[in-house]
Design a protein around this motif. Structure first.
Motif, mmCIF file in Angstrom:
data_model
loop_
_atom_site.group_PDB
_atom_site.id
_atom_site.type_symbol
_atom_site.label_atom_id
_atom_site.label_comp_id
_atom_site.label_asym_id
_atom_site.label_seq_id
_atom_site.Cartn_x
_atom_site.Cartn_y
_atom_site.Cartn_z
ATOM 1 N N ALA A 277 -4.311 -1.299 6.992
ATOM 2 C CA ALA A 277 -4.629 -0.528 5.582
ATOM 3 C C ALA A 277 -4.121 0.846 5.743
ATOM 4 C CB ALA A 277 -6.085 -1.048 5.143
ATOM 5 N N LEU B 174 1.080 -1.690 0.117
ATOM 6 C CA LEU B 174 -0.178 0.120 0.028
ATOM 7 C C LEU B 174 0.582 1.525 -0.304
ATOM 8 C CD1 LEU B 174 -2.879 -1.153 2.350
ATOM 9 C CD2 LEU B 174 -2.901 -0.894 0.053
ATOM 10 N N TRP C 24 -7.189 -5.693 10.115
ATOM 11 C CA TRP C 24 -6.782 -5.364 8.766
ATOM 12 C C TRP C 24 -6.854 -3.913 8.756
ATOM 13 C CZ3 TRP C 24 -3.727 -7.822 6.691
ATOM 14 C CH2 TRP C 24 -3.241 -9.322 7.293
#
Length: 253
Positions: free
Chosen positions: A98, A43, A94
């Motif tokens: 993220a 990411l 998560w």
């Protein structure tokens, strides 16, 4: 981060024996943490190198969500997840990964563009070599601290309250310094304090996971939840150490 009972800790002596169940439990924690770090790296790279994504993530209002979302989720979970389910723990983990991973894209952006960032401690110049060096140093330190927490016979559980209060104190002092004092000397002290606190969290949480295994072994639901919470605590400690070390290596003043 959880409401599992700790009342039996005082009565249980430190058991350094290793069995297959404990190994599987700890591997579950580290596997989730490792996958979290991998997702964060992906990411961060996307956010830092893909222009449309960069513009979306690193600009308001999304920037504020990325910056403050993890804190809001963590504090919110303390009040709204008193009896967390494996699914709820997974969503929390998560989601935090993220958001933090997206926020790390700023370092990739600096490395890619060659731009410099001005901070209270001086000018920060980041390259991919600096990022790699910071990661290796953090990984080595994390391994040593986690190994200590796993093998030591010293009871580290009493430092939990100190660590929690220390983290709250660092957050408050950091906000005061950023908005009111703007002292470079104080900012350096804050960074060293963060390193010390995260080192303590790593060792304490590793031992805590081992102790918790003996309390919840056989309860699949509790073990599933605890692997996520353990991975979350260790992931946050790793990322915070990494960012402080990265800033120190990249500081040019």
């Amino acid at each position: 981060m959880n409401d599992f009972s700790r009342q039996a800790y005082g009565a249980r002596t430190m058991d350094t024996s290793v069995d297959q169940g404990l190994r599987n439990f700890m591997l579950g924690v580290y596997n989730k943490m490792g996958l979290g770090l991998l997702l964060s790296a992906v990411l961060a790279y996307v956010v830092g190198t893909v222009t449309p994504v960069t513009a979306f993530v690193l600009s308001p209002p999304m920037l504020y969500i990325v910056q403050f979302g993890p804190i809001a989720l963590l504090f919110g979970s303390m009040f709204f997840m008193r009896n967390p389910s494996p699914t709820g723990a997974a969503v929390l983990y998560w989601s935090v990964v993220a958001l933090i991973g997206s926020g790390l894209g700023v370092w990739v952006l600096l490395a890619t563009s060659g731009a410099q960032a001005e901070t209270l401690t001086g000018t920060i110049s980041i390259t991919f070599g600096t990022i790699a060096q910071a990661f290796v140093i953090t990984a080595a330190a994390f391994f040593g601290l986690s190994l200590y927490g796993y093998t030591t016979k010293t009871n580290l559980q009493p430092i939990q309250s100190f660590l929690f209060m220390g983290i709250i104190g660092v957050i408050v002092i950091s906000l005061i310094n950023v908005f009111f004092i703007e002292s470079s000397g104080l900012q350096w002290l804050i960074q060293f304090a963060i390193l010390g606190l995260m080192a303590g969290v790593t060792a304490w949480q590793t031992q805590n996971l081992k102790l918790m295994y003996y309390e919840i072994a056989g309860d699949e639901r509790s073990m599933a939840v605890m692997t996520y919470y353990g991975a979350l605590n260790l992931y946050i400690a790793f990322v915070n150490m990494f960012q402080v070390i990265l800033m120190m290596l990249g500081n040019r003043q």
